[in-house]
Structure formats: C-alpha cells, structure tokens
Design a protein around this motif. Structure first.
Motif, PDB file in Angstrom:
ATOM      1  N   LEU A 119       0.826  -1.209   0.000  1.00  7.99           N
ATOM      2  CA  LEU A 119       0.000   0.000   0.000  1.00  7.99           C
ATOM      3  C   LEU A 119       0.857   1.255   0.000  1.00  7.99           C
ATOM      4  CD1 LEU A 119      -2.874  -0.948   2.480  1.00  7.99           C
ATOM      5  CD2 LEU A 119      -3.148  -0.296   0.074  1.00  7.99           C
ATOM      6  N   TYR A 120       1.908   1.233   0.798  1.00  9.84           N
ATOM      7  CA  TYR A 120       2.830   2.372   0.862  1.00  9.84           C
ATOM      8  C   TYR A 120       3.401   2.665  -0.520  1.00  9.84           C
ATOM      9  CZ  TYR A 120       6.977   5.098   2.146  1.00  9.84           C
ATOM     10  OH  TYR A 120       7.942   6.072   2.234  1.00  9.84           O
ATOM     11  N   ALA A 121       3.881   1.606  -1.189  1.00  9.07           N
ATOM     12  CA  ALA A 121       4.481   1.788  -2.506  1.00  9.07           C
ATOM     13  C   ALA A 121       3.459   2.282  -3.523  1.00  9.07           C
ATOM     14  CB  ALA A 121       5.093   0.473  -2.979  1.00  9.07           C
ATOM     15  N   GLN A 122       2.234   1.777  -3.434  1.00 15.58           N
ATOM     16  CA  GLN A 122       1.211   2.152  -4.406  1.00 15.58           C
ATOM     17  C   GLN A 122       0.706   3.569  -4.206  1.00 15.58           C
ATOM     18  OE1 GLN A 122      -2.307  -0.309  -4.360  1.00 15.58           O
ATOM     19  NE2 GLN A 122      -2.941   0.321  -6.403  1.00 15.58           N
ATOM     20  N   MET A 123       0.522   3.988  -2.980  1.00 15.24           N
ATOM     21  CA  MET A 123      -0.103   5.273  -2.711  1.00 15.24           C
ATOM     22  C   MET A 123       0.829   6.449  -2.947  1.00 15.24           C
ATOM     23  SD  MET A 123      -3.270   4.735  -1.966  1.00 15.24           S
ATOM     24  CE  MET A 123      -3.228   3.395  -3.171  1.00 15.24           C
ATOM     25  N   LEU A 124       2.133   6.323  -2.653  1.00 15.74           N
ATOM     26  CA  LEU A 124       2.976   7.517  -2.627  1.00 15.74           C
ATOM     27  C   LEU A 124       3.331   8.122  -3.996  1.00 15.74           C
ATOM     28  CD1 LEU A 124       5.193   7.075   0.516  1.00 15.74           C
ATOM     29  CD2 LEU A 124       3.126   8.397   0.173  1.00 15.74           C
ATOM     30  N   PRO A 125       3.836   7.483  -4.976  1.00 15.51           N
ATOM     31  CA  PRO A 125       4.373   6.129  -5.104  1.00 15.51           C
ATOM     32  C   PRO A 125       5.831   6.073  -4.656  1.00 15.51           C
ATOM     33  CG  PRO A 125       4.549   7.246  -7.185  1.00 15.51           C
ATOM     34  CD  PRO A 125       3.953   8.249  -6.239  1.00 15.51           C
ATOM     35  N   GLU A 126       6.278   4.855  -4.308  1.00 13.29           N
ATOM     36  CA  GLU A 126       7.638   4.644  -3.832  1.00 13.29           C
ATOM     37  C   GLU A 126       8.136   3.272  -4.274  1.00 13.29           C
ATOM     38  OE1 GLU A 126      10.049   6.050  -2.476  1.00 13.29           O
ATOM     39  OE2 GLU A 126       9.416   7.782  -1.282  1.00 13.29           O
ATOM     40  N   LEU A 127       9.400   3.021  -3.970  1.00 12.57           N
ATOM     41  CA  LEU A 127       9.993   1.706  -4.190  1.00 12.57           C
ATOM     42  C   LEU A 127      10.065   0.984  -2.854  1.00 12.57           C
ATOM     43  CD1 LEU A 127      11.456  -0.418  -5.930  1.00 12.57           C
ATOM     44  CD2 LEU A 127      13.591   0.803  -5.486  1.00 12.57           C
ATOM     45  N   ALA A 128       9.345  -0.134  -2.745  1.00 13.00           N
ATOM     46  CA  ALA A 128       9.386  -0.952  -1.534  1.00 13.00           C
ATOM     47  C   ALA A 128      10.170  -2.225  -1.833  1.00 13.00           C
ATOM     48  CB  ALA A 128       7.978  -1.298  -1.072  1.00 13.00           C
ATOM     49  N   VAL A 129      10.958  -2.648  -0.868  1.00 12.57           N
ATOM     50  CA  VAL A 129      11.721  -3.886  -0.985  1.00 12.57           C
ATOM     51  C   VAL A 129      11.218  -4.834   0.098  1.00 12.57           C
ATOM     52  CG1 VAL A 129      14.003  -4.959  -0.974  1.00 12.57           C
ATOM     53  CG2 VAL A 129      13.716  -2.638  -1.872  1.00 12.57           C
ATOM     54  N   ILE A 130      10.670  -5.959  -0.323  1.00 11.28           N
ATOM     55  CA  ILE A 130      10.064  -6.919   0.604  1.00 11.28           C
ATOM     56  C   ILE A 130      10.861  -8.218   0.544  1.00 11.28           C
ATOM     57  CG2 ILE A 130       7.974  -8.231   1.143  1.00 11.28           C
ATOM     58  CD1 ILE A 130       6.380  -5.962  -0.212  1.00 11.28           C
ATOM     59  N   THR A 131      11.594  -8.509   1.606  1.00  9.32           N
ATOM     60  CA  THR A 131      12.387  -9.727   1.661  1.00  9.32           C
ATOM     61  C   THR A 131      11.836 -10.605   2.776  1.00  9.32           C
ATOM     62  OG1 THR A 131      14.022  -8.636   3.092  1.00  9.32           O
ATOM     63  CG2 THR A 131      14.453  -8.623   0.743  1.00  9.32           C
ATOM     64  N   VAL A 132      11.148 -11.660   2.358  1.00 10.34           N
ATOM     65  CA  VAL A 132      10.495 -12.578   3.285  1.00 10.34           C
ATOM     66  C   VAL A 132      10.957 -13.985   2.948  1.00 10.34           C
ATOM     67  CG1 VAL A 132       8.280 -13.481   4.091  1.00 10.34           C
ATOM     68  CG2 VAL A 132       8.516 -11.053   3.543  1.00 10.34           C
ATOM     69  N   ALA A 133      11.284 -14.763   3.961  1.00  3.10           N
ATOM     70  CA  ALA A 133      11.795 -16.112   3.746  1.00  3.10           C
ATOM     71  C   ALA A 133      10.764 -16.993   3.054  1.00  3.10           C
ATOM     72  CB  ALA A 133      12.223 -16.732   5.078  1.00  3.10           C
ATOM     73  N   ALA A 134      11.248 -18.061   2.449  1.00  2.00           N
ATOM     74  CA  ALA A 134      10.385 -18.981   1.704  1.00  2.00           C
ATOM     75  C   ALA A 134       9.328 -19.596   2.611  1.00  2.00           C
ATOM     76  CB  ALA A 134      11.234 -20.091   1.069  1.00  2.00           C
ATOM     77  N   GLY A 135       8.133 -19.768   2.035  1.00  2.00           N
ATOM     78  CA  GLY A 135       7.066 -20.458   2.748  1.00  2.00           C
ATOM     79  C   GLY A 135       6.277 -19.604   3.713  1.00  2.00           C
ATOM     80  N   MET A 136       6.477 -18.296   3.696  1.00  2.00           N
ATOM     81  CA  MET A 136       5.777 -17.426   4.639  1.00  2.00           C
ATOM     82  C   MET A 136       4.665 -16.615   3.972  1.00  2.00           C
ATOM     83  SD  MET A 136       9.012 -16.301   7.014  1.00  2.00           S
ATOM     84  CE  MET A 136       8.132 -14.938   7.748  1.00  2.00           C
ATOM     85  N   GLY A 137       4.342 -16.948   2.729  1.00  2.00           N
ATOM     86  CA  GLY A 137       3.156 -16.385   2.099  1.00  2.00           C
ATOM     87  C   GLY A 137       3.346 -15.100   1.331  1.00  2.00           C
ATOM     88  N   LYS A 138       4.578 -14.763   0.943  1.00  2.00           N
ATOM     89  CA  LYS A 138       4.749 -13.484   0.256  1.00  2.00           C
ATOM     90  C   LYS A 138       4.071 -13.472  -1.114  1.00  2.00           C
ATOM     91  CE  LYS A 138       9.458 -14.569  -1.413  1.00  2.00           C
ATOM     92  NZ  LYS A 138       9.594 -15.846  -0.685  1.00  2.00           N
ATOM     93  N   THR A 139       4.208 -14.578  -1.874  1.00  2.00           N
ATOM     94  CA  THR A 139       3.606 -14.601  -3.205  1.00  2.00           C
ATOM     95  C   THR A 139       2.089 -14.633  -3.136  1.00  2.00           C
ATOM     96  OG1 THR A 139       5.540 -15.663  -4.202  1.00  2.00           O
ATOM     97  CG2 THR A 139       3.438 -15.901  -5.360  1.00  2.00           C
ATOM     98  N   VAL A 140       1.529 -15.492  -2.266  1.00  2.00           N
ATOM     99  CA  VAL A 140       0.067 -15.571  -2.177  1.00  2.00           C
ATOM    100  C   VAL A 140      -0.523 -14.263  -1.654  1.00  2.00           C
ATOM    101  CG1 VAL A 140      -0.053 -16.536   0.173  1.00  2.00           C
ATOM    102  CG2 VAL A 140      -1.839 -17.084  -1.475  1.00  2.00           C
ATOM    103  N   THR A 141       0.219 -13.555  -0.795  1.00  2.02           N
ATOM    104  CA  THR A 141      -0.257 -12.260  -0.311  1.00  2.02           C
ATOM    105  C   THR A 141      -0.239 -11.231  -1.429  1.00  2.02           C
ATOM    106  OG1 THR A 141       0.538 -12.747   1.929  1.00  2.02           O
ATOM    107  CG2 THR A 141       0.112 -10.441   1.395  1.00  2.02           C
ATOM    108  N   CYS A 142       0.825 -11.237  -2.232  1.00  2.00           N
ATOM    109  CA  CYS A 142       0.894 -10.315  -3.369  1.00  2.00           C
ATOM    110  C   CYS A 142      -0.235 -10.595  -4.355  1.00  2.00           C
ATOM    111  CB  CYS A 142       2.250 -10.440  -4.065  1.00  2.00           C
ATOM    112  SG  CYS A 142       3.644  -9.767  -3.121  1.00  2.00           S
ATOM    113  N   GLU A 143      -0.529 -11.860  -4.595  1.00  2.00           N
ATOM    114  CA  GLU A 143      -1.618 -12.211  -5.510  1.00  2.00           C
ATOM    115  C   GLU A 143      -2.966 -11.769  -4.942  1.00  2.00           C
ATOM    116  OE1 GLU A 143      -0.972 -16.370  -5.954  1.00  2.00           O
ATOM    117  OE2 GLU A 143       0.501 -16.138  -7.575  1.00  2.00           O
ATOM    118  N   HIS A 144      -3.144 -11.945  -3.643  1.00  2.00           N
ATOM    119  CA  HIS A 144      -4.377 -11.476  -3.003  1.00  2.00           C
ATOM    120  C   HIS A 144      -4.501  -9.958  -3.129  1.00  2.00           C
ATOM    121  CE1 HIS A 144      -7.538 -11.004   0.003  1.00  2.00           C
ATOM    122  NE2 HIS A 144      -6.788 -10.096   0.597  1.00  2.00           N
TER     123      HIS A 144
END
Length: 334
Positions: A119-144
């Motif tokens: 949301l932060y990246a979309q609203m401002l706009p800005e560059l966000a860097v999201i580093t989350v370990a495997a299996g913690m839902g980063k891709t499914v959250t992005c798709e949602h």
C-alpha cells in the motif's frame, strides 16, 4: 461468459455406419460412450481438438474423423486407444480429488505487514523492498493484493528472465503490453504504468533473479512514470546494495528505497493461524505442526504436509500419526 472453445466439443448426432471388421453394434455403442466423455473432458479443460489428439497420441486428422464418426477404418482399435487414455485421465482426476485443497487466503501478521508495504508503494508512489523467507506467504499475499485492488500488476522473474530484455518482456506480458520492437518496449510499459490519476503498482516477484542492470531499469520505471514498485523476494535483493558499492547506479537505487520489510522467520501467531486454517484441534497434532512450521519453508511446510496427510487419510480424520507419516514420507529430513 460462455467459453467459445466449448462449442467445438458438441458430440455428433449421426453415428458411424455399422458392418465390417471393427464396426459392430458394440463397437459403435462404445464409440458413443467414449465420444461423449472425450467431449466433456475437452470442454472442461478448454482444449483444442489438436491438443486432445496430441494427448491421446493419435494423428490429428484421424482423431477428427474418429470424433465425427466419419472414420473409415476399424472403430474397435481406435476405441481401445481412446479408452486407455480416458482411464489414465480419470485415474489422475481421482488422485487429484483425494488431495485436499489448501485453505483460501487467510491473513497473518506477516501478510498484514506485506500488504502495508505494498500500500505504501502504491499510494505515494515509492519503491518498496520486501524480503520474506520462503514459505511465509509473500507470493500468495501479493496475488491477493492484486486480485482485490485495481491497477496492480505482478511480474514473476526467473533465471531465464534475469536480463533487462527478459525482465521487460515478462513485465509487458503482466501489464498487457504487446510490443515487438525491443527498443520501444520500455516506453510502452511506462505508458501503461503511468499514473494519470490512478494509483498504479508493479510487483516484481522473485526479484533476486534479476541482474543489476535489470534492477536499475526498474528504478527507471519508477522515476519516469511515477508508479509504485515493489521488489519482492529473498534477502539478496537488499544485501547486494548494502554490502557492495560497485555496479550500476547503486547510490541512486539505494536512495529510492522508500520502505523495506524484512522477515526471516515466521511469527508464532502466523504458525497458529496456519494450523487453525487447516482446522486441526488435536493438541498432539498441533504441537507437531508447530515444529514443522518453525523449520525452513515455514507455513509452506505445513501446507504440503497437510495435503499429503489428507491424501493418505482417504476421507478419514487427519491424525497426528498421519501427519507424522506424511512428514516422513516427504523425505524433507533424514
């Protein structure tokens, strides 16, 4: 909306002529049964007739003739080939039906953090860097996030798309741009992403696969089009800019990091939420799944283990013993 591909799978009204070798009444009756089933499967999977013929292992012209009933040869031989293929398809359908579906998207503390960063990246706009370990839902959250909000696009990178052109080609497909001139691809993508009163966000998933020049090109999309950008992936995305000072435009890229989310391990409440989503209440089973969720792969390990345990349960209750057997059967650890 009606799928136009389905209209090609209407079974023929007229039956083949009986008589002669391989064209008995029984052969024609079997042809009708098989024909109906092939049409059902072809329509359900949105296949062309050429695709169905390829899967059956039959020449396309022969398949068209068999399907229409105009085939001049032996129907018993063709029926046998089609029946063998249908048996394999139905066996796979039965196997798929025995594997439980993963729970639908459920919010965790980590997914809430990811959504806030997006949301932060979309609203401002800005560059966000999201580093989350495997299996913690980063891709499914992005798709949602993409599926529940307008003007959000996801382009997923791989080693095959690590170059500037490979990345731009993948992004073009994600945003719906068709441009065959490589020199004009960056501009065409930019025009699609320009805000023009919209809050646009491009999520670049598995961004650790990109070369340095490609990431610098992403920075160009941000600067020139004022769209939000989220680089999503593993730790390397960020560390390459903090531990090195060489490479293209490192200072410019680092300066544009508007927000960074880093999560290496799942929160305990995230593991609890995952176990709850699977409906597990037995204390022994929950304890075992908690241990599994704390291993590398986190919530993904719980999901894979529970799906295998569900298949092994064959409709019965999924017990702690079955979960343990499924974990062992996956051969994740010695």
């Amino acid at each position: 909306m009606t799928n136009p591909q389905n209209s090609i799978w209407t079974p023929p009204i007229a039956a083949p002529e009986e008589g002669g070798a391989g064209r008995s009444t029984g052969d024609i009756t079997e042809w009708r049964r098989l024909n109906m089933r092939v049409c059902q499967i072809g329509a359900a999977n949105n296949w062309s007739k050429a695709e169905a013929a390829r899967r059956i292992g039959m020449a396309e012209g022969t398949f068209h003739q068999w399907l229409s009933g105009s085939y001049a040869g032996r129907f018993d031989t063709m029926n046998t080939r089609v029946a063998q293929w249908l048996a394999a398809v139905e066996e796979m359908e039965g196997l798929a039906a025995s594997i439980p579906e993963s729970p639908p998207f459920f919010e965790t503390r980590t997914s809430a953090e990811i959504i806030n960063a997006l949301l932060y990246a979309q609203m401002l706009p800005e560059l966000a860097v999201i580093t989350v370990a495997a299996g913690m839902g980063k891709t499914v959250t992005c798709e949602h996030f993409r599926d529940s909000r307008p003007h959000v696009f996801i382009a997923t990178m791989s080693p095959n798309t690590r170059t500037v052109h490979g990345m731009l080609t993948e992004i073009a497909a994600a945003v719906g741009v068709v441009q065959h001139n490589p020199a004009k691809l960056h501009r065409a993508i930019g025009e699609r992403l320009q805000r023009n009163g919209r809050k646009t966000l491009l999520i670049v998933d598995e961004a650790q696969n990109l070369c340095d020049q490609a990431i610098d090109q992403v920075r160009g999309l941000l600067d020139q089009n004022r769209c939000g950008i989220a680089l999503v992936g593993n730790e390397e995305i960020y560390t390459r800019f903090t531990k090195r000072q060489d490479g293209p435009a490192y200072a410019q890229i680092k300066r544009r990091f508007g927000k960074r989310l880093r999560r290496a391990h799942p929160y305990p409440e995230d593991i609890e939420a995952s176990i709850d989503a699977w409906g597990v209440t037995d204390p022994a089973a929950r304890k075992l799944l908690t241990g599994i969720g704390n291993k590398p792969g986190a919530l993904g390990q719980i999901d894979k283990t529970m799906r295998l345990a569900g298949q092994m349960a064959a409709g019965a209750e999924i017990t702690e013993r079955l979960i343990r057997a499924a974990w062992s059967n996956r051969a994740v650890e010695d």
